[in-house]
Each structure stands twice: as structure tokens, then as C-alpha cells.
Design a protein around this motif. Structure first.
Motif, PDB file in Angstrom:
ATOM      1  N   ARG A   1       4.181  -9.455 -30.697  1.00  0.00           N
ATOM      2  CA  ARG A   1       4.260  -8.718 -31.969  1.00  0.00           C
ATOM      3  C   ARG A   1       2.885  -8.205 -32.342  1.00  0.00           C
ATOM      4  N   HIS A   2       2.857  -6.981 -32.847  1.00  0.00           N
ATOM      5  CA  HIS A   2       1.625  -6.408 -33.376  1.00  0.00           C
ATOM      6  C   HIS A   2       1.998  -5.548 -34.571  1.00  0.00           C
ATOM      7  N   LEU A   3       1.492  -5.927 -35.743  1.00  0.00           N
ATOM      8  CA  LEU A   3       1.869  -5.281 -36.997  1.00  0.00           C
ATOM      9  C   LEU A   3       3.383  -5.354 -37.135  1.00  0.00           C
ATOM     10  N   LYS A   4       4.063  -4.218 -37.273  1.00  0.00           N
ATOM     11  CA  LYS A   4       5.524  -4.282 -37.452  1.00  0.00           C
ATOM     12  C   LYS A   4       6.290  -4.024 -36.158  1.00  0.00           C
ATOM     13  N   TRP A   5       5.578  -3.910 -35.030  1.00  0.00           N
ATOM     14  CA  TRP A   5       6.230  -3.592 -33.773  1.00  0.00           C
ATOM     15  C   TRP A   5       6.210  -4.773 -32.810  1.00  0.00           C
ATOM     16  N   SER A   6       7.159  -4.735 -31.888  1.00  0.00           N
ATOM     17  CA  SER A   6       7.210  -5.725 -30.816  1.00  0.00           C
ATOM     18  C   SER A   6       7.067  -4.997 -29.487  1.00  0.00           C
ATOM     19  N   TYR A   7       6.260  -5.582 -28.623  1.00  0.00           N
ATOM     20  CA  TYR A   7       5.972  -4.982 -27.318  1.00  0.00           C
ATOM     21  C   TYR A   7       6.446  -5.912 -26.219  1.00  0.00           C
ATOM     22  N   CYS A   8       7.041  -5.328 -25.191  1.00  0.00           N
ATOM     23  CA  CYS A   8       7.630  -6.109 -24.104  1.00  0.00           C
ATOM     24  C   CYS A   8       6.922  -5.829 -22.792  1.00  0.00           C
ATOM     25  N   LYS A   9       6.772  -6.903 -22.021  1.00  0.00           N
ATOM     26  CA  LYS A   9       6.137  -6.836 -20.717  1.00  0.00           C
ATOM     27  C   LYS A   9       6.908  -7.711 -19.750  1.00  0.00           C
ATOM     28  N   ARG A  10       7.027  -7.279 -18.514  1.00  0.00           N
ATOM     29  CA  ARG A  10       7.663  -8.102 -17.486  1.00  0.00           C
ATOM     30  C   ARG A  10       6.816  -9.327 -17.181  1.00  0.00           C
ATOM     31  N   ASP A  11       7.471 -10.434 -16.878  1.00  0.00           N
ATOM     32  CA  ASP A  11       6.785 -11.622 -16.377  1.00  0.00           C
ATOM     33  C   ASP A  11       7.057 -11.650 -14.873  1.00  0.00           C
ATOM     34  N   GLU A  12       6.116 -11.111 -14.126  1.00  0.00           N
ATOM     35  CA  GLU A  12       6.309 -10.948 -12.678  1.00  0.00           C
ATOM     36  C   GLU A  12       6.519 -12.276 -11.966  1.00  0.00           C
ATOM     37  N   ALA A  13       5.806 -13.311 -12.391  1.00  0.00           N
ATOM     38  CA  ALA A  13       5.949 -14.625 -11.752  1.00  0.00           C
ATOM     39  C   ALA A  13       7.358 -15.176 -11.949  1.00  0.00           C
ATOM     40  N   ALA A  14       7.902 -15.020 -13.149  1.00  0.00           N
ATOM     41  CA  ALA A  14       9.253 -15.524 -13.426  1.00  0.00           C
ATOM     42  C   ALA A  14      10.295 -14.743 -12.622  1.00  0.00           C
ATOM     43  N   ILE A  15      10.129 -13.445 -12.532  1.00  0.00           N
ATOM     44  CA  ILE A  15      11.074 -12.618 -11.770  1.00  0.00           C
ATOM     45  C   ILE A  15      11.012 -12.988 -10.288  1.00  0.00           C
ATOM     46  N   SER A  16       9.804 -13.120  -9.749  1.00  0.00           N
ATOM     47  CA  SER A  16       9.647 -13.510  -8.341  1.00  0.00           C
ATOM     48  C   SER A  16      10.241 -14.885  -8.074  1.00  0.00           C
ATOM     49  N   GLY A  17      10.007 -15.814  -8.997  1.00  0.00           N
ATOM     50  CA  GLY A  17      10.560 -17.157  -8.838  1.00  0.00           C
ATOM     51  C   GLY A  17      12.074 -17.145  -8.805  1.00  0.00           C
ATOM     52  N   TYR A  18      12.667 -16.347  -9.669  1.00  0.00           N
ATOM     53  CA  TYR A  18      14.125 -16.236  -9.701  1.00  0.00           C
ATOM     54  C   TYR A  18      14.641 -15.638  -8.387  1.00  0.00           C
ATOM     55  N   LEU A  19      14.003 -14.562  -7.932  1.00  0.00           N
ATOM     56  CA  LEU A  19      14.452 -13.913  -6.695  1.00  0.00           C
ATOM     57  C   LEU A  19      14.290 -14.841  -5.491  1.00  0.00           C
ATOM     58  N   ASP A  20      13.207 -15.602  -5.455  1.00  0.00           N
ATOM     59  CA  ASP A  20      13.017 -16.585  -4.374  1.00  0.00           C
ATOM     60  C   ASP A  20      14.112 -17.640  -4.417  1.00  0.00           C
ATOM     61  N   TRP A  21      14.407 -18.147  -5.620  1.00  0.00           N
ATOM     62  CA  TRP A  21      15.465 -19.142  -5.785  1.00  0.00           C
ATOM     63  C   TRP A  21      16.806 -18.569  -5.324  1.00  0.00           C
ATOM     64  N   LEU A  22      17.103 -17.338  -5.723  1.00  0.00           N
ATOM     65  CA  LEU A  22      18.368 -16.708  -5.357  1.00  0.00           C
ATOM     66  C   LEU A  22      18.476 -16.554  -3.835  1.00  0.00           C
ATOM     67  N   ARG A  23      17.391 -16.143  -3.184  1.00  0.00           N
ATOM     68  CA  ARG A  23      17.395 -16.019  -1.717  1.00  0.00           C
ATOM     69  C   ARG A  23      17.695 -17.363  -1.060  1.00  0.00           C
ATOM     70  N   ARG A  24      17.063 -18.417  -1.575  1.00  0.00           N
ATOM     71  CA  ARG A  24      17.302 -19.765  -1.014  1.00  0.00           C
ATOM     72  C   ARG A  24      18.753 -20.189  -1.240  1.00  0.00           C
ATOM     73  N   GLU A  25      19.281 -19.933  -2.431  1.00  0.00           N
ATOM     74  CA  GLU A  25      20.639 -20.366  -2.775  1.00  0.00           C
ATOM     75  C   GLU A  25      21.704 -19.669  -1.937  1.00  0.00           C
ATOM     76  N   VAL A  26      21.513 -18.377  -1.697  1.00  0.00           N
ATOM     77  CA  VAL A  26      22.529 -17.636  -0.940  1.00  0.00           C
ATOM     78  C   VAL A  26      22.247 -17.614   0.547  1.00  0.00           C
ATOM     79  N   GLY A  27      21.111 -18.218   0.927  1.00  0.00           N
ATOM     80  CA  GLY A  27      20.806 -18.353   2.352  1.00  0.00           C
ATOM     81  C   GLY A  27      20.427 -17.058   3.032  1.00  0.00           C
ATOM     82  N   GLY A  28      19.939 -16.118   2.271  1.00  0.00           N
ATOM     83  CA  GLY A  28      19.532 -14.847   2.868  1.00  0.00           C
ATOM     84  C   GLY A  28      18.217 -14.957   3.598  1.00  0.00           C
ATOM     85  N   ALA A  29      17.959 -13.984   4.413  1.00  0.00           N
ATOM     86  CA  ALA A  29      16.697 -13.925   5.147  1.00  0.00           C
ATOM     87  C   ALA A  29      15.562 -13.627   4.186  1.00  0.00           C
ATOM     88  N   GLY A  30      14.410 -14.197   4.438  1.00  0.00           N
ATOM     89  CA  GLY A  30      13.250 -14.006   3.578  1.00  0.00           C
ATOM     90  C   GLY A  30      12.575 -12.741   3.870  1.00  0.00           C
TER      91      GLY A  30
END
Length: 108
Positions: A79-108
Motif C-alpha cells: 500500500r502507498h497512500l490510497k493505492w495498492s501495488y502488486c508484484k509477483r513473488d517469483e520464489a513462491a511461483i517457482s516453488g509451486y511449479l517445482d512441487w507440481l512437477r514432482r507431484e505429477v511426475g513430469g520431467a524436470g
């Protein structure tokens, strides 16, 4: 970083074409939102109102999608003044995608 309890929230967050579109837009903030004047979109994040505009949806609709992405850990909201700003969390997205690859047994 995110344990098994959070995975259902993350799966839900990814199960929406609108939320996937938001993550895609936020992947290249300078290219997509270079017209943002209030703050550097890459360094500070992208204003929620510009995200709503890019999606062609009402602000409350965009806010709901962004809140789900925030709960999943895929974006941070600053938050800044009356606005809200959004940014990707690259580490969280990568962690999720890595987890999904492991769960579905796909090639890395």
C-alpha cells in the motif's frame, strides 16, 4: 517455503484464467504497465486499478482475484497512500511449479 496446507489455496489460485492472466501481465510489468506514472511498475509493483483496466473488469472483481493470488503467496501487495501495488513473488511461483512437477511426475 509453502507447506502442504497452502497447496489447495495455490491450486485454487491457479485454476482461473483471469488469475493466470494477472500473473502473466505481472511477469513483464515494464512492458505491460510502462505507462504507470505513480511508481516504477518493476521496482514498486503495479497499481490494482491498472490491473483491473488491463483485464477489462471492475475494480472489485480484480481485487478479489488479486486477494486470492496474495493468499496463495504468488503476489505481494504494497500500500502507498490510497493505492495498492502488486508484484509477483517469483520464489513462491517457482516453488509451486517445482512441487507440481514432482507431484505429477513430469520431467524436470
Amino acid at each position: 517455503m509453502n507447506g502442504g496446507m497452502d497447496r489447495s489455496t495455490q491450486i485454487r489460485a491457479m485454476a482461473s484464467t483471469r488469475r493466470l492472466r494477472i500473473l502473466s501481465l505481472l511477469a513483464r510489468p515494464k512492458a505491460q504497465f510502462g505507462h504507470q506514472e505513480s511508481a516504477d511498475p518493476e521496482a514498486f509493483g503495479v497499481c490494482m486499478s491498472l490491473i483491473a483496466e488491463a483485464l477489462a473488469v471492475a475494480q472489485p472483481t480484480a481485487s478479489r482475484h488479486l486477494e486470492i493470488l496474495r493468499q496463495a503467496g504468488f503476489i505481494t501487495v504494497r500500500r502507498h497512500l490510497k493505492w495498492s501495488y502488486c508484484k509477483r513473488d517469483e520464489a513462491a511461483i517457482s516453488g509451486y511449479l517445482d512441487w507440481l512437477r514432482r507431484e505429477v511426475g513430469g520431467a524436470g
